[in-house]
Design a protein around this motif. Structure first.
Motif, PDB file in Angstrom:
ATOM      1  N   LEU A 145       0.848  -1.187   0.000  1.00  0.00           N
ATOM      2  CA  LEU A 145       0.000   0.000   0.000  1.00  0.00           C
ATOM      3  C   LEU A 145       0.884   1.237   0.000  1.00  0.00           C
ATOM      4  CD1 LEU A 145      -2.631  -0.940   2.728  1.00  0.00           C
ATOM      5  CD2 LEU A 145      -2.940  -0.972   0.256  1.00  0.00           C
ATOM      6  N   PRO A 146       0.511   2.259  -0.759  1.00  0.00           N
ATOM      7  CA  PRO A 146       1.303   3.494  -0.691  1.00  0.00           C
ATOM      8  C   PRO A 146       1.116   4.152   0.676  1.00  0.00           C
ATOM      9  CG  PRO A 146      -0.666   3.839  -2.020  1.00  0.00           C
ATOM     10  CD  PRO A 146      -0.623   2.381  -1.676  1.00  0.00           C
ATOM     11  N   ALA A 147       2.146   4.786   1.183  1.00  0.00           N
ATOM     12  CA  ALA A 147       2.064   5.465   2.484  1.00  0.00           C
ATOM     13  C   ALA A 147       0.938   6.494   2.489  1.00  0.00           C
ATOM     14  CB  ALA A 147       3.400   6.128   2.806  1.00  0.00           C
ATOM     15  N   GLU A 148       0.665   7.066   1.328  1.00  0.00           N
ATOM     16  CA  GLU A 148      -0.355   8.113   1.217  1.00  0.00           C
ATOM     17  C   GLU A 148      -1.767   7.610   1.509  1.00  0.00           C
ATOM     18  OE1 GLU A 148       3.237   9.237  -1.109  1.00  0.00           O
ATOM     19  OE2 GLU A 148       2.051   7.417  -0.913  1.00  0.00           O
ATOM     20  N   ILE A 149      -1.930   6.305   1.626  1.00  0.00           N
ATOM     21  CA  ILE A 149      -3.257   5.748   1.925  1.00  0.00           C
ATOM     22  C   ILE A 149      -3.797   6.337   3.230  1.00  0.00           C
ATOM     23  CG2 ILE A 149      -2.614   3.680   3.238  1.00  0.00           C
ATOM     24  CD1 ILE A 149      -4.925   3.060   0.492  1.00  0.00           C
ATOM     25  N   GLY A 150      -2.903   6.704   4.122  1.00  0.00           N
ATOM     26  CA  GLY A 150      -3.298   7.296   5.399  1.00  0.00           C
ATOM     27  C   GLY A 150      -3.890   8.687   5.280  1.00  0.00           C
ATOM     28  N   ASP A 151      -3.811   9.285   4.099  1.00  0.00           N
ATOM     29  CA  ASP A 151      -4.363  10.623   3.880  1.00  0.00           C
ATOM     30  C   ASP A 151      -5.832  10.598   3.458  1.00  0.00           C
ATOM     31  OD1 ASP A 151      -1.858  11.628   4.459  1.00  0.00           O
ATOM     32  OD2 ASP A 151      -1.263  11.806   2.355  1.00  0.00           O
ATOM     33  N   LEU A 152      -6.416   9.419   3.341  1.00  0.00           N
ATOM     34  CA  LEU A 152      -7.824   9.307   2.928  1.00  0.00           C
ATOM     35  C   LEU A 152      -8.725   9.590   4.133  1.00  0.00           C
ATOM     36  CD1 LEU A 152      -7.572   6.177   0.626  1.00  0.00           C
ATOM     37  CD2 LEU A 152      -7.937   8.548  -0.077  1.00  0.00           C
ATOM     38  N   GLU A 153      -8.907  10.869   4.404  1.00  0.00           N
ATOM     39  CA  GLU A 153      -9.568  11.305   5.629  1.00  0.00           C
ATOM     40  C   GLU A 153     -11.031  10.900   5.762  1.00  0.00           C
ATOM     41  OE1 GLU A 153     -10.557  15.844   4.178  1.00  0.00           O
ATOM     42  OE2 GLU A 153      -8.520  15.355   4.836  1.00  0.00           O
ATOM     43  N   SER A 154     -11.710  10.608   4.671  1.00  0.00           N
ATOM     44  CA  SER A 154     -13.122  10.226   4.731  1.00  0.00           C
ATOM     45  C   SER A 154     -13.338   8.717   4.698  1.00  0.00           C
ATOM     46  CB  SER A 154     -13.898  10.864   3.575  1.00  0.00           C
ATOM     47  OG  SER A 154     -13.851  12.272   3.670  1.00  0.00           O
ATOM     48  N   LEU A 155     -12.264   7.945   4.581  1.00  0.00           N
ATOM     49  CA  LEU A 155     -12.382   6.500   4.410  1.00  0.00           C
ATOM     50  C   LEU A 155     -13.022   5.839   5.635  1.00  0.00           C
ATOM     51  CD1 LEU A 155     -11.670   4.504   2.146  1.00  0.00           C
ATOM     52  CD2 LEU A 155      -9.605   3.941   3.434  1.00  0.00           C
ATOM     53  N   GLU A 156     -14.135   5.136   5.386  1.00  0.00           N
ATOM     54  CA  GLU A 156     -14.868   4.444   6.446  1.00  0.00           C
ATOM     55  C   GLU A 156     -14.740   2.928   6.330  1.00  0.00           C
ATOM     56  OE1 GLU A 156     -18.879   5.811   6.056  1.00  0.00           O
ATOM     57  OE2 GLU A 156     -18.351   7.888   6.500  1.00  0.00           O
ATOM     58  N   GLU A 157     -14.517   2.449   5.124  1.00  0.00           N
ATOM     59  CA  GLU A 157     -14.445   1.010   4.894  1.00  0.00           C
ATOM     60  C   GLU A 157     -13.280   0.694   3.972  1.00  0.00           C
ATOM     61  OE1 GLU A 157     -17.177  -2.228   2.578  1.00  0.00           O
ATOM     62  OE2 GLU A 157     -18.214  -0.792   3.867  1.00  0.00           O
ATOM     63  N   LEU A 158     -12.412  -0.200   4.422  1.00  0.00           N
ATOM     64  CA  LEU A 158     -11.249  -0.614   3.653  1.00  0.00           C
ATOM     65  C   LEU A 158     -11.166  -2.129   3.689  1.00  0.00           C
ATOM     66  CD1 LEU A 158      -8.603   0.001   2.124  1.00  0.00           C
ATOM     67  CD2 LEU A 158      -7.491   0.194   4.349  1.00  0.00           C
ATOM     68  N   ARG A 159     -11.220  -2.741   2.517  1.00  0.00           N
ATOM     69  CA  ARG A 159     -11.152  -4.208   2.435  1.00  0.00           C
ATOM     70  C   ARG A 159      -9.975  -4.604   1.562  1.00  0.00           C
ATOM     71  NH1 ARG A 159     -17.286  -6.466   2.253  1.00  0.00           N
ATOM     72  NH2 ARG A 159     -18.019  -5.261   4.031  1.00  0.00           N
ATOM     73  N   LEU A 160      -9.072  -5.376   2.152  1.00  0.00           N
ATOM     74  CA  LEU A 160      -7.839  -5.758   1.464  1.00  0.00           C
ATOM     75  C   LEU A 160      -7.575  -7.256   1.503  1.00  0.00           C
ATOM     76  CD1 LEU A 160      -5.584  -2.917   2.885  1.00  0.00           C
ATOM     77  CD2 LEU A 160      -6.526  -3.051   0.577  1.00  0.00           C
ATOM     78  N   GLY A 161      -8.451  -8.038   2.092  1.00  0.00           N
ATOM     79  CA  GLY A 161      -8.229  -9.476   2.222  1.00  0.00           C
ATOM     80  C   GLY A 161      -7.980 -10.145   0.882  1.00  0.00           C
ATOM     81  N   GLY A 162      -7.183 -11.216   0.906  1.00  0.00           N
ATOM     82  CA  GLY A 162      -6.922 -11.974  -0.307  1.00  0.00           C
ATOM     83  C   GLY A 162      -5.871 -11.354  -1.211  1.00  0.00           C
ATOM     84  N   ASN A 163      -5.119 -10.389  -0.711  1.00  0.00           N
ATOM     85  CA  ASN A 163      -4.016  -9.803  -1.462  1.00  0.00           C
ATOM     86  C   ASN A 163      -2.706 -10.369  -0.934  1.00  0.00           C
ATOM     87  OD1 ASN A 163      -4.881  -7.558  -3.451  1.00  0.00           O
ATOM     88  ND2 ASN A 163      -6.180  -7.213  -1.671  1.00  0.00           N
ATOM     89  N   GLN A 164      -1.599  -9.804  -1.361  1.00  0.00           N
ATOM     90  CA  GLN A 164      -0.282 -10.278  -0.953  1.00  0.00           C
ATOM     91  C   GLN A 164       0.419  -9.259  -0.064  1.00  0.00           C
ATOM     92  OE1 GLN A 164       1.243 -10.837  -4.883  1.00  0.00           O
ATOM     93  NE2 GLN A 164      -0.154 -12.507  -5.319  1.00  0.00           N
ATOM     94  N   ILE A 165      -0.368  -8.488   0.678  1.00  0.00           N
ATOM     95  CA  ILE A 165       0.163  -7.436   1.538  1.00  0.00           C
ATOM     96  C   ILE A 165       0.709  -8.068   2.815  1.00  0.00           C
ATOM     97  CG2 ILE A 165      -0.401  -5.344   2.828  1.00  0.00           C
ATOM     98  CD1 ILE A 165      -2.732  -4.975   0.767  1.00  0.00           C
ATOM     99  N   SER A 166       1.964  -7.796   3.099  1.00  0.00           N
ATOM    100  CA  SER A 166       2.560  -8.382   4.293  1.00  0.00           C
ATOM    101  C   SER A 166       2.720  -7.368   5.421  1.00  0.00           C
ATOM    102  CB  SER A 166       3.925  -8.992   3.957  1.00  0.00           C
ATOM    103  OG  SER A 166       4.794  -7.995   3.479  1.00  0.00           O
TER     104      SER A 166
END
Length: 191
Positions: A145-166
């Motif tokens: 994930l890009p570090a900038e993902i933390g700037d999504l101030e309105s984000l209420e729902e984030l689904r990332l399951g089933g990826n290769q994120i460690s």
């Protein structure tokens, strides 16, 4: 032609000219249209399982499969399991009214023959989507994930399951509005 018929004809033509621009539902700003086209090309749109309407003439964007337009702005992109490949391009920043980006697998077909997307990268420019409330990228091929993902101030729902994120970037903690959080396994914060 009688005068009465001629006047009726002129009224009809004038009303069509006046009402025609207002009747084009989904006429979005050129920058948003260009962002959708960049998204299409960056994710292999010509090879999607379903790409009905995409790249149609200006004013047809609301009829593009998976795109919702409200008040002449793109608010939703929902392309479930259509075989998207590549990455979410930087032009995504030009969809300032986008509230939902849903690129999950096609849940309806999962019991018969599941279909997937294969998104691998997310541009840091996603951070410019200040209205984004739902980001669903389950079952793709994202490894970071890009570090900038933390700037999504309105984000209420984030689904990332089933990826290769460690691991998650440290900025992940900035997502204070998350109601429904990440579904994942084996994640750790960057050190």
């Amino acid at each position: 032609m009688s005068l009465r018929l001629f006047i009726s004809f002129v009224k009809l033509i004038l009303s069509l000219l006046i009402l025609a621009p207002a009747s084009i539902y989904g006429a979005i700003p050129l920058s948003e249209r260009n962002a959708l086209i960049a998204f299409y090309h960056a994710t292999g749109g010509e090879n999607w399982d379903k790409n009905t309407g995409w790249l149609g003439p200006p004013g047809t964007e609301n009829s593009w499969y998976g795109v919702d337009v409200i008040d002449d702005h793109v608010v939703t992109i929902r392309l479930l399991g259509r075989g998207l490949t590549g990455g979410i391009p930087g032009e995504i920043r030009d969809l300032p009214y986008l509230e939902v980006l849903d690129l999950d697998l096609d849940d309806w077909s999962r019991f018969v023959f599941p279909t997937y997307n294969y998104i691998e990268t997310i541009s840091p420019e996603i951070s410019k989507l200040s209205r984004l409330r739902i980001l669903n990228l389950r079952q793709n091929r994202i490894s970071k994930l890009p570090a900038e993902i933390g700037d999504l101030e309105s984000l209420e729902e984030l689904r990332l399951g089933g990826n290769q994120i460690s691991s998650l970037p440290p900025t992940f903690g900035n997502l204070s509005r998350l109601v429904e959080s990440v579904s994942y396994t084996h994640l750790r914060a960057h050190e």
